[in-house]
Design a protein around this motif. Structure first.
Motif, PDB file in Angstrom:
ATOM      1  N   LEU A 169      77.211  67.546  31.638  1.00  0.00           N
ATOM      2  CA  LEU A 169      77.651  65.713  31.389  1.00  0.00           C
ATOM      3  C   LEU A 169      78.967  65.721  31.122  1.00  0.00           C
ATOM      4  O   LEU A 169      79.403  64.282  30.385  1.00  0.00           O
ATOM      5  CB  LEU A 169      77.037  65.473  29.950  1.00  0.00           C
ATOM      6  CG  LEU A 169      75.223  65.093  29.859  1.00  0.00           C
ATOM      7  CD1 LEU A 169      74.892  65.482  28.415  1.00  0.00           C
ATOM      8  CD2 LEU A 169      74.862  64.663  30.978  1.00  0.00           C
ATOM      9  N   THR A 196      80.787  48.467  31.092  1.00  0.00           N
ATOM     10  CA  THR A 196      79.739  48.650  31.325  1.00  0.00           C
ATOM     11  C   THR A 196      78.490  49.434  31.086  1.00  0.00           C
ATOM     12  O   THR A 196      78.370  50.617  30.963  1.00  0.00           O
ATOM     13  CB  THR A 196      78.772  47.023  29.959  1.00  0.00           C
ATOM     14  OG1 THR A 196      79.905  46.632  29.009  1.00  0.00           O
ATOM     15  CG2 THR A 196      77.626  47.457  29.228  1.00  0.00           C
ATOM     16  N   ASN A 197      78.343  49.086  32.976  1.00  0.00           N
ATOM     17  CA  ASN A 197      77.532  50.189  33.689  1.00  0.00           C
ATOM     18  C   ASN A 197      78.198  50.889  33.663  1.00  0.00           C
ATOM     19  O   ASN A 197      77.323  51.934  34.590  1.00  0.00           O
ATOM     20  CB  ASN A 197      77.427  48.807  34.384  1.00  0.00           C
ATOM     21  CG  ASN A 197      75.861  48.174  34.048  1.00  0.00           C
ATOM     22  OD1 ASN A 197      75.043  48.996  33.767  1.00  0.00           O
ATOM     23  ND2 ASN A 197      76.060  46.835  33.709  1.00  0.00           N
ATOM     24  N   SER A 198      79.719  51.723  33.041  1.00  0.00           N
ATOM     25  CA  SER A 198      80.419  52.383  33.832  1.00  0.00           C
ATOM     26  C   SER A 198      79.894  54.036  32.871  1.00  0.00           C
ATOM     27  O   SER A 198      80.782  54.920  32.664  1.00  0.00           O
ATOM     28  CB  SER A 198      81.501  52.432  33.953  1.00  0.00           C
ATOM     29  OG  SER A 198      82.139  51.773  34.476  1.00  0.00           O
ATOM     30  N   GLU A 199      79.241  53.238  31.432  1.00  0.00           N
ATOM     31  CA  GLU A 199      79.305  54.198  30.513  1.00  0.00           C
ATOM     32  C   GLU A 199      79.694  54.280  29.737  1.00  0.00           C
ATOM     33  O   GLU A 199      80.392  55.252  28.995  1.00  0.00           O
ATOM     34  CB  GLU A 199      78.293  55.373  30.736  1.00  0.00           C
ATOM     35  CG  GLU A 199      76.413  55.397  31.090  1.00  0.00           C
ATOM     36  CD  GLU A 199      76.184  56.291  32.336  1.00  0.00           C
ATOM     37  OE1 GLU A 199      75.552  56.982  30.781  1.00  0.00           O
ATOM     38  OE2 GLU A 199      75.904  56.537  33.173  1.00  0.00           O
ATOM     39  N   ASN A 250      81.896  53.012  27.285  1.00  0.00           N
ATOM     40  CA  ASN A 250      81.771  53.438  26.314  1.00  0.00           C
ATOM     41  C   ASN A 250      81.094  54.906  25.407  1.00  0.00           C
ATOM     42  O   ASN A 250      80.434  55.459  24.622  1.00  0.00           O
ATOM     43  CB  ASN A 250      80.964  51.918  24.994  1.00  0.00           C
ATOM     44  CG  ASN A 250      82.341  50.988  25.330  1.00  0.00           C
ATOM     45  OD1 ASN A 250      83.522  51.486  25.035  1.00  0.00           O
ATOM     46  ND2 ASN A 250      81.632  50.153  25.858  1.00  0.00           N
ATOM     47  N   SER A 251      80.522  55.373  26.357  1.00  0.00           N
ATOM     48  CA  SER A 251      80.070  56.869  25.906  1.00  0.00           C
ATOM     49  C   SER A 251      80.919  57.669  26.208  1.00  0.00           C
ATOM     50  O   SER A 251      80.601  59.537  26.460  1.00  0.00           O
ATOM     51  CB  SER A 251      78.550  57.658  26.717  1.00  0.00           C
ATOM     52  OG  SER A 251      77.774  56.420  26.237  1.00  0.00           O
ATOM     53  N   ARG A 274      74.514  59.889  30.664  1.00  0.00           N
ATOM     54  CA  ARG A 274      75.329  60.524  28.862  1.00  0.00           C
ATOM     55  C   ARG A 274      74.073  59.371  28.021  1.00  0.00           C
ATOM     56  O   ARG A 274      74.091  58.157  27.620  1.00  0.00           O
ATOM     57  CB  ARG A 274      76.797  60.314  28.817  1.00  0.00           C
ATOM     58  CG  ARG A 274      77.545  61.239  29.187  1.00  0.00           C
ATOM     59  CD  ARG A 274      78.533  61.561  28.527  1.00  0.00           C
ATOM     60  NE  ARG A 274      79.647  62.800  28.853  1.00  0.00           N
ATOM     61  CZ  ARG A 274      80.610  62.616  28.742  1.00  0.00           C
ATOM     62  NH1 ARG A 274      81.154  61.842  27.657  1.00  0.00           N
ATOM     63  NH2 ARG A 274      81.558  63.751  28.504  1.00  0.00           N
ATOM     64  N   PRO A 275      73.750  60.721  26.967  1.00  0.00           N
ATOM     65  CA  PRO A 275      72.681  60.144  25.796  1.00  0.00           C
ATOM     66  C   PRO A 275      74.230  58.144  25.501  1.00  0.00           C
ATOM     67  O   PRO A 275      75.266  58.924  24.917  1.00  0.00           O
ATOM     68  CB  PRO A 275      72.480  60.779  25.127  1.00  0.00           C
ATOM     69  CG  PRO A 275      73.511  62.417  25.308  1.00  0.00           C
ATOM     70  CD  PRO A 275      73.799  62.219  26.999  1.00  0.00           C
ATOM     71  N   PRO A 276      73.253  57.794  24.820  1.00  0.00           N
ATOM     72  CA  PRO A 276      72.506  57.234  23.987  1.00  0.00           C
ATOM     73  C   PRO A 276      71.177  56.619  25.831  1.00  0.00           C
ATOM     74  O   PRO A 276      70.057  56.446  25.288  1.00  0.00           O
ATOM     75  CB  PRO A 276      72.429  55.627  23.234  1.00  0.00           C
ATOM     76  CG  PRO A 276      73.536  55.117  23.971  1.00  0.00           C
ATOM     77  CD  PRO A 276      74.444  56.661  23.958  1.00  0.00           C
ATOM     78  N   LEU A 277      72.453  56.777  27.167  1.00  0.00           N
ATOM     79  CA  LEU A 277      70.987  56.076  27.944  1.00  0.00           C
ATOM     80  C   LEU A 277      70.160  57.176  28.304  1.00  0.00           C
ATOM     81  O   LEU A 277      71.067  58.153  28.448  1.00  0.00           O
ATOM     82  CB  LEU A 277      72.120  55.284  28.477  1.00  0.00           C
ATOM     83  CG  LEU A 277      73.028  54.383  28.112  1.00  0.00           C
ATOM     84  CD1 LEU A 277      73.603  52.650  29.600  1.00  0.00           C
ATOM     85  CD2 LEU A 277      71.911  53.302  27.506  1.00  0.00           C
ATOM     86  N   VAL A 278      69.698  56.179  29.616  1.00  0.00           N
ATOM     87  CA  VAL A 278      68.540  57.809  30.125  1.00  0.00           C
ATOM     88  C   VAL A 278      67.816  57.690  31.063  1.00  0.00           C
ATOM     89  O   VAL A 278      68.082  55.905  31.195  1.00  0.00           O
ATOM     90  CB  VAL A 278      67.246  58.149  28.804  1.00  0.00           C
ATOM     91  CG1 VAL A 278      67.486  58.305  27.717  1.00  0.00           C
ATOM     92  CG2 VAL A 278      66.267  56.367  29.217  1.00  0.00           C
TER      93      VAL A 278
END
Lengths: 315, 315
Positions: free
Chosen positions: B22, B48-51, B53-54, B277-281
Motif C-alpha cells: 500500500l 479527491t479521486n487520487s485518494e 487525502n489518504s 488505500r483504506p478507508p476506500l475499498v
C-alpha cells in the motif's frame, strides 16, 4: 484515576495556545496541562477542541515530546492521533506508544464520506498492524457531526472481536445518549470504556457503568466536573450535574474552542491565549463580554489562576 | 492547452496506484500520467479521486518529485495541495512552486465545519503570505458534498479583491450548474478560470466562457473528453457531450476511484491497479463484471492500452 491503570474520570481535549506567529506554544500548553492535572483532569491533547486538525504531524510530535520532557505523566495522556492518511496516524500513534501514553484517541479517516464499515475496519486494522505493539490502547472517536464519518455499533463489534485488547473504548461525542447507552450496555461489560463526549452526560454515563467523560468545557470548569466524576454516587450528584450544565450552557452559545481560550485568556490575564489558527477565529469583543458576563452570574471559578470579574474583561 | 500559459481544457485527478504494501507506486503513476498527456489530458494529481487525502505530505512530495524527475512537464501539473493544517498546505504548495507547476488546486481546511468566511479567507491568506511567491496560481476547490466546507461566491470575491493574480480559478465539483454559471458570469471575465468538476458540464462550461473541466472519468475516457474540449464549437458537440455522458453514467453507479482503477486494471491487464488505500475499498468481483460489461456496450476505449472485452474480465 481509579485503581486500574486505565484512564477514567474526566479528561479535557486540551486547548492549544499559539505564539504571535501562530506556531504552537509548548510553554503555555505545559502550564495549562499542569493546571488541569491539579484539578484532577486528564490530558486528551490533540482533540477537536485542541485545533489538532489544524496542526501538522510534526507539530503534534514536537508538542507531545515537550509535554513528556516537561515531566507530565504519560499515564494521564491520551493524545488524539487519528488523521486522514494512515501513515500519519501510524507515526503519531507510535510516538504516543514510545512515550507510554495511557492510550490514544483515534478519529476515523475523515475526508472521504459514505465509506463502508469494511473500509473503516481496514483503516483501524492497518494502523494496529503497523504499530504492532500489544500495549496499544485505542479509544475510538465518534463525532459524526464534525467528522461526518460515524463509528457504528457494528464496526465496534467487529473491531472488538478482532482486537479485543487494543480496542480499549470510545469517546461518544454524538450528543445522542441513546447511542452512548447502547455502547454502555453492549460493550462496557467487555471492558470497553465508554466516555461521554461532554460533561452533560457524565452522571448518566457513570450510572450506566461508563468510564467518564472527555469534555471541552473541562478545560475551564475542570474542578467542578472532576468532582462530579468522583462524587457521582453522593446524594448531591444531580445538583452537581445541574451546576456544571449551567456553566456549559454559557459556553455553547459560542464557537467552543474560541470560547474556552477567551475565558483562559481572561482569567489568566494573558491575551496570547485568544489566538486561533485559521479556519477558526477568535470571539469578537462583544461575544467576549457576553461570555464573561454570563460566567460571573454562575458558580464558576478557575482556582489557581484567578477569578473572572466583570471589571477585568471590560478593562 | 491553448496559447496562454494557463491550464485549460481537460485535467484528470490522476488515480494513485499502490504497491502490495500500500505504498504509492511512482512508476505506475508516471506511466498513467504519460498516457493521459498523450490523450491531451492535464494532470491534476492529488485530487479527491487520487485518494490524495489518504496520502501523507511526505508521500505526496515524493510522488511529485518523481513525476518531475521522470520528465513530465510541470506546465501540465496542477497538484492538489490543500490540507487541514496550513503548515502542510504551505509545504506542498512550496514544493509545487519549486517545480514550477502550472498551479495548485486547493481544498479549504476541511475538518472543522460551519466555519466562517472570515476563517476561510484567513486560511487561504495565511498560505499565500507564507508561500510568498508572485507566480503562485491557486485554483480553489469547491466540493461541498465531500469537504463539507463550501467556497461561497462572497469568499471568492474577497479573495480575488485581495489576491487578484494569485486566485487563478476554481474547480466547481458541487454538481450544481447554477453555481458554476454564477462563477462564470461574475468571475470568469476577471480572468478567474472556471473548471467544471465533471465532464457532464464541460460543454455548458465552455459555452459560458469557462476554462474546461477537471474530471475523474478523464482518467479513463480521456480522449473523448479532451476531444469535446477542443471541438466544443463544432456542430456535433452536443452529440459528443451525450456520448461522454453515457460513459460517465456507467461509472457513477460505483464508488468512483475504485471504478476508475478497476477499468485501468482491466484494460492494462494489471491487477496491481485495483489496490485502494483504506478507508476506500476495491470493487467486488460482481461490481467489476457489471462495470466492464456495461462499458463494452458503449463507445469506450483507452487507446494505447488495450480494448476492454467481456471475455478478459471474466477470465
Amino acid at each position: 484515576m481509579t485503581s486500574t491503570d486505565h484512564p477514567r474520570g474526566v479528561l479535557a481535549p486540551v486547548v492549544t495556545p499559539f505564539t504571535d506567529d501562530l506556531a504552537p506554544d509548548a510553554g503555555r500548553l505545559v502550564r495549562h496541562c499542569r493546571w488541569l492535572l491539579d484539578q484532577d483532569v486528564g490530558l486528551a491533547v490533540f482533540g477537536t477542541n485542541s485545533e489538532a486538525n489544524s496542526l501538522s504531524v510534526a507539530e503534534k510530535i514536537e508538542l507531545l515530546d515537550a509535554l513528556v520532557e516537561a515531566g507530565l505523566p504519560p499515564s494521564r495522556l491520551m493524545p488524539g492521533t487519528g488523521c486522514c492518511a494512515f501513515p500519519d496516524t501510524v507515526e503519531l500513534t507510535r510516538r504516543a506508544m514510545r512515550h507510554r501514553c495511557a492510550g490514544v484517541l483515534m478519529l476515523p479517516p475523515f475526508y472521504y464520506k459514505n465509506v463502508t464499515d469494511d473500509g473503516l475496519f481496514a483503516s483501524y486494522a492497518e494502523v494496529i498492524e503497523r504499530v504492532g505493539d500489544a500495549r496499544l490502547r485505542i479509544y475510538l472517536y465518534h463525532i459524526p457531526q464534525v467528522s461526518q464519518v460515524p463509528i457504528t455499533l457494528l464496526l465496534i463489534e467487529r473491531l472488538l472481536a478482532r482486537y479485543p485488547g487494543t480496542i480499549a473504548g470510545i469517546k461518544d461525542s454524538s450528543g445522542d445518549f441513546a447511542n452512548t447507552r447502547a455502547m454502555l450496555e453492549r460493550f462496557q461489560p467487555q471492558g470497553f470504556d465508554v466516555f461521554a463526549g461532554s460533561e452533560s452526560f457524565l452522571l448518566a454515563t457513570l450510572q450506566g457503568g461508563g468510564a467518564g467523560c472527555i469534555s471541552a468545557v473541562a478545560n475551564v470548569n475542570a474542578a467542578a466536573i472532576a468532582r462530579l466524576a468522583r462524587e457521582w454516587q453522593r446524594p448531591d450528584a444531580r445538583a452537581q450535574q445541574d451546576a456544571v450544565d449551567r456553566v456549559r450552557a454559557a459556553f455553547i452559545r459560542f464557537p467552543m474552542p474560541a470560547a474556552l481560550k477567551t475565558v483562559i485568556a481572561h482569567v489568566a490575564n494573558d491575551d496570547a491565549w485568544k489566538r486561533m489558527r485559521p479556519p477558526l477565529v477568535a470571539l469578537t469583543a462583544e461575544q467576549r463580554t457576553q461570555l464573561v458576563d454570563s460566567l460571573t452570574t454562575l458558580d464558576f471559578a478557575m482556582p489557581g489562576l484567578a477569578e473572572p470579574t466583570r471589571e477585568s474583561v471590560r478593562a
